[in-house]
Every structure is written in structure tokens, then in C-alpha cells.
Design an enzyme around this catalytic site. Structure first.
Site, mmCIF file in Angstrom:
data_model
loop_
_atom_site.group_PDB
_atom_site.id
_atom_site.type_symbol
_atom_site.label_atom_id
_atom_site.label_comp_id
_atom_site.label_asym_id
_atom_site.label_seq_id
_atom_site.Cartn_x
_atom_site.Cartn_y
_atom_site.Cartn_z
ATOM 1 N N SER A 150 0.844 -1.195 0.000
ATOM 2 C CA SER A 150 0.000 0.000 0.000
ATOM 3 C C SER A 150 0.876 1.242 0.000
ATOM 4 O O SER A 150 1.995 1.221 0.538
ATOM 5 C CB SER A 150 -0.884 0.015 1.251
ATOM 6 N N TYR A 163 -1.883 -0.664 10.319
ATOM 7 C CA TYR A 163 -2.017 -1.192 8.951
ATOM 8 C C TYR A 163 -0.833 -0.742 8.092
ATOM 9 O O TYR A 163 -0.228 -1.554 7.369
ATOM 10 C CB TYR A 163 -3.335 -0.687 8.362
HETATM 11 P P1 NAD Z 1 -11.275 -5.657 0.217
HETATM 12 O O1 NAD Z 1 -11.580 -5.527 1.665
HETATM 13 O O2 NAD Z 1 -12.367 -5.427 -0.767
HETATM 14 O O3 NAD Z 1 -10.631 -7.088 -0.100
HETATM 15 C C1 NAD Z 1 -9.800 -7.759 0.792
HETATM 16 C C2 NAD Z 1 -10.213 -9.213 0.787
HETATM 17 O O4 NAD Z 1 -9.326 -9.951 1.637
HETATM 18 C C3 NAD Z 1 -11.634 -9.419 1.345
HETATM 19 O O5 NAD Z 1 -12.361 -10.222 0.452
HETATM 20 C C4 NAD Z 1 -11.398 -10.141 2.668
HETATM 21 O O6 NAD Z 1 -12.428 -11.043 3.008
HETATM 22 C C5 NAD Z 1 -10.103 -10.875 2.370
HETATM 23 N N1 NAD Z 1 -9.412 -11.273 3.595
HETATM 24 C C6 NAD Z 1 -9.174 -10.506 4.689
HETATM 25 N N2 NAD Z 1 -8.543 -11.223 5.629
HETATM 26 C C7 NAD Z 1 -8.363 -12.462 5.114
HETATM 27 C C8 NAD Z 1 -7.764 -13.663 5.600
HETATM 28 N N3 NAD Z 1 -7.226 -13.719 6.823
HETATM 29 N N4 NAD Z 1 -7.755 -14.740 4.802
HETATM 30 C C9 NAD Z 1 -8.293 -14.700 3.577
HETATM 31 N N5 NAD Z 1 -8.870 -13.612 3.056
HETATM 32 C C10 NAD Z 1 -8.907 -12.514 3.815
HETATM 33 O O7 NAD Z 1 -10.055 -4.662 -0.046
HETATM 34 P P2 NAD Z 1 -9.176 -4.288 -1.327
HETATM 35 O O8 NAD Z 1 -9.142 -2.823 -1.361
HETATM 36 O O9 NAD Z 1 -9.550 -5.058 -2.534
HETATM 37 O O10 NAD Z 1 -7.756 -4.770 -0.778
HETATM 38 C C11 NAD Z 1 -6.938 -5.712 -1.421
HETATM 39 C C12 NAD Z 1 -5.500 -5.427 -1.035
HETATM 40 O O11 NAD Z 1 -5.158 -4.118 -1.499
HETATM 41 C C13 NAD Z 1 -5.257 -5.405 0.474
HETATM 42 O O12 NAD Z 1 -4.023 -6.030 0.769
HETATM 43 C C14 NAD Z 1 -5.187 -3.934 0.792
HETATM 44 O O13 NAD Z 1 -4.426 -3.669 1.939
HETATM 45 C C15 NAD Z 1 -4.563 -3.388 -0.469
HETATM 46 N N6 NAD Z 1 -4.782 -1.951 -0.669
HETATM 47 C C16 NAD Z 1 -6.015 -1.429 -0.913
HETATM 48 C C17 NAD Z 1 -6.152 -0.068 -1.116
HETATM 49 C C18 NAD Z 1 -7.475 0.583 -1.404
HETATM 50 O O14 NAD Z 1 -7.521 1.831 -1.477
HETATM 51 N N7 NAD Z 1 -8.542 -0.134 -1.565
HETATM 52 C C19 NAD Z 1 -5.040 0.757 -1.058
HETATM 53 C C20 NAD Z 1 -3.806 0.198 -0.808
HETATM 54 C C21 NAD Z 1 -3.687 -1.157 -0.623
#
Ligand code: NAD
Length: 247
Positions: free
Chosen positions: A142, A156
Site C-alpha cells: 500500500s 495497517y
Molecule cells: P477488500 O476488503 O475489498 O478485499 C480484501 C479481501 O481480503 C476481502 O475479500 C477479505 O475477506 C479478504 N481477507 C481478509 N482477511 C483475510 C484472511 N485472513 N484470509 C483470507 N482472506 C482474507 O479490499 P481491497 O481494497 O480489494 O484490498 C486488497 C489489497 O489491497 C489489500 O491487501 C489492501 O491492503 C490493499 N490496498 C487497498 C487499497 C485501497 O484503497 N482499496 C489501497 C492500498 C492497498
């Protein structure tokens, strides 16, 4: 084309990545933790376009569940040739005064230990020294790793800093084993994750402060992941792609 595991692929960035990688010809494993229905929907979308996909429930923070998931993939599709460590969590926005050890440990268990466990199982199957044919790993970090998420979720952000160090160290450790390890650092992407922090509209709140004046879409992150996994990135390892609209 290969077998790819995308963790947390039932929604958000993982979902977009799974669908894109299926279009590129991978057999795709959709890991999910909670919603079987959402995971099955991703599988259906892929199969409707003649792709191969399988949904597997596993908590990536649980060592035995991770090992069982990789064994199930071995049986169904053969060993993984690519891994997208994507599943991640964050909790309610707060300053450090509100952080409990339980919360910090939960964040680290998924965002750090979970990534390590999946890397370990992937390396066991990909490395030349284990009879593997090599492979590629992308760790979804991130922009928070660079920016620190002050007043929102420093726990985080710190977990994502650890992910970046994992990427750097592992990339060197397995470079001669035919495995490339890279990271992507998304910024403000329209997904349901922000609701977990208590602010579903977070991206729209900050978008005018971003150099590009807009949030990103999950598909834009997926494209970067797909490139890093592909042979087009064959000399790229230990690298990071920032997908944060210039932030
Ligand atoms: P999201 O919450 O839509 O998806 C994350 C998924 O991970 C969910 O489906 C959740 O159920 C699953 N998950 C969580 N804990 C888990 C576990 N212990 N075992 C298996 N599955 C698990 O969020 P997203 O935005 O799609 O995030 C995806 C990745 O991108 C993450 O690593 C997040 O930190 C990163 N990210 C997102 C953003 C953003 O702005 N959305 C920014 C930077 C980084």
C-alpha cells in the site's frame, strides 16, 4: 499458462485481478475467507468466458489452512506457478491511543504472517532447489507503507512496510531459484475496504488532494499485477509499482 493463487479474491482488487489473469490464460484459484457466494460468482464469471477457476476457503493467517489450500491446488490444477498475496485487513480509523495489542496482532497476523505463509508454500513449489520450474509472486502492499496513514491506521501502514521488506528480502533470496518477487503499492482505490475503516466514502473525500484528482479502480491495479507476473517483466524483481495517482 500456469496456475495462480489470488488471496482475498472474492471482491475488490483481488476479484479484478483474478478475472484479468483468467483472461490471460491462467488457471485461477480464488481464495476467500467469508463469502462463498461472492467467490463462486467470480468463478462463474471466469467459467462463462471458458476460463478455469476454483474457489477455496482459507484464512491466510492460519498456517494449517494455508497448507491445506496449497495441497488442494496441487491436486486440482498442479502446483502454483504464480501467487498474488492480496488479502488484507484494516480496522476503524483511530490514533495510537485507541490501539490494542489484540487489534495490532490481528492486523499483523493477516497482513504479514499470512503473506509469509503463502510465500513459503509457493516457494516450496516453485524453487529450482525443490524441483520446481520457477514462478512469480506479487505482494499487494500500500502507499500507506510510504505515507504511514497517520490518524487513520498506523498499524495497517506498518504491516505494509513489513510486506515491502518481505518483498525486498525474498526477491534476493529466491532470485537464483527462478522466482521473481515484486510489489504493488495502491493508493486510494474504490473498494469496500474503506468501509472497514469506518469511512466508505474515503476515496471521494481525498481525491481532490491527489495529483491526478481521482481515485483508482481495482482494474488499474490488476493490470500492474498481471504485468509483473508476466514474462514481459522477466528481468524485474524486488521492484515496486506505485499506483496512487501521483501521491
Ligand atoms: P477488500 O476488503 O475489498 O478485499 C480484501 C479481501 O481480503 C476481502 O475479500 C477479505 O475477506 C479478504 N481477507 C481478509 N482477511 C483475510 C484472511 N485472513 N484470509 C483470507 N482472506 C482474507 O479490499 P481491497 O481494497 O480489494 O484490498 C486488497 C489489497 O489491497 C489489500 O491487501 C489492501 O491492503 C490493499 N490496498 C487497498 C487499497 C485501497 O484503497 N482499496 C489501497 C492500498 C492497498
Amino acid at each position: 499458462m500456469g496456475v495462480v493463487l489470488v488471496t482475498g479474491a472474492s471482491r475488490g482488487i483481488g476479484r479484478a485481478t483474478a478475472i484479468l489473469l483468467a483472461q490471460a490464460g491462467y488457471k485461477v484459484v480464488i481464495n476467500y475467507q467469508q463469502s462463498k457466494q461472492a467467490a463462486d460468482e467470480v468463478v462463474s464469471i471466469i467459467r462463462a468466458h471458458s476460463g478455469k477457476a476454483l474457489a477455496i476457503k482459507a484464512d491466510i493467517a492460519d498456517e494449517l489452512q494455508v497448507m491445506a489450500m496449497f495441497a488442494e491446488i496441487d491436486n486440482a490444477f498442479g502446483p502454483v506457478t504464480a501467487l498474488v498475496n492480496n488479502a488484507g485487513i484494516l480496522f476503524q480509523q483511530s490514533t495510537i491511543e485507541e490501539l490494542t495489542a489484540e487489534r495490532i496482532n490481528r492486523v499483523l497476523a493477516t497482513n504479514v504472517t499470512g503473506y509469509f505463509l503463502c510465500c513459503r508454500e509457493a516457494v516450496k513449489r516453485m524453487a529450482f532447489r525443490h524441483g520446481g520450474k520457477g514462478g512469480a509472486i506479487v505482494n499487494v502492499s500500500s502507499a500507506a507503507a510510504r505515507l504511514g496513514a497517520p490518524g487513520e491506521y498506523v498499524d495497517y501502514a506498518a504491516s505494509k512496510g513489513a510486506v515491502d521488506t518481505l518483498t525486498t528480502g525474498l526477491s534476493v533470496e529466491v532470485a537464483a531459484q527462478g522466482i521473481r518477487v515484486n510489489g504493488v503499492r495502491p493508493g486510494f482505490i474504490y473498494t469496500e475496504m474503506h468501509a472497514s475503516g469506518g469511512e466508505p466514502g474515503r476515496v471521494d473525500r481525498v481525491k481532490d488532494l491527489l495529483p491526478m484528482k481521482r481515485g483508482g479502480q481495482p482494474e488499474e491495479v490488476a493490470q500492474a499485477i498481471a504485468w509483473l507476473l508476466s514474462d514481459n517483466a522477466s528481468y524485474v524483481t524486488g521492484s515496486f509499482l506505485d499506483l496512487a495517482g501521483g501521491k
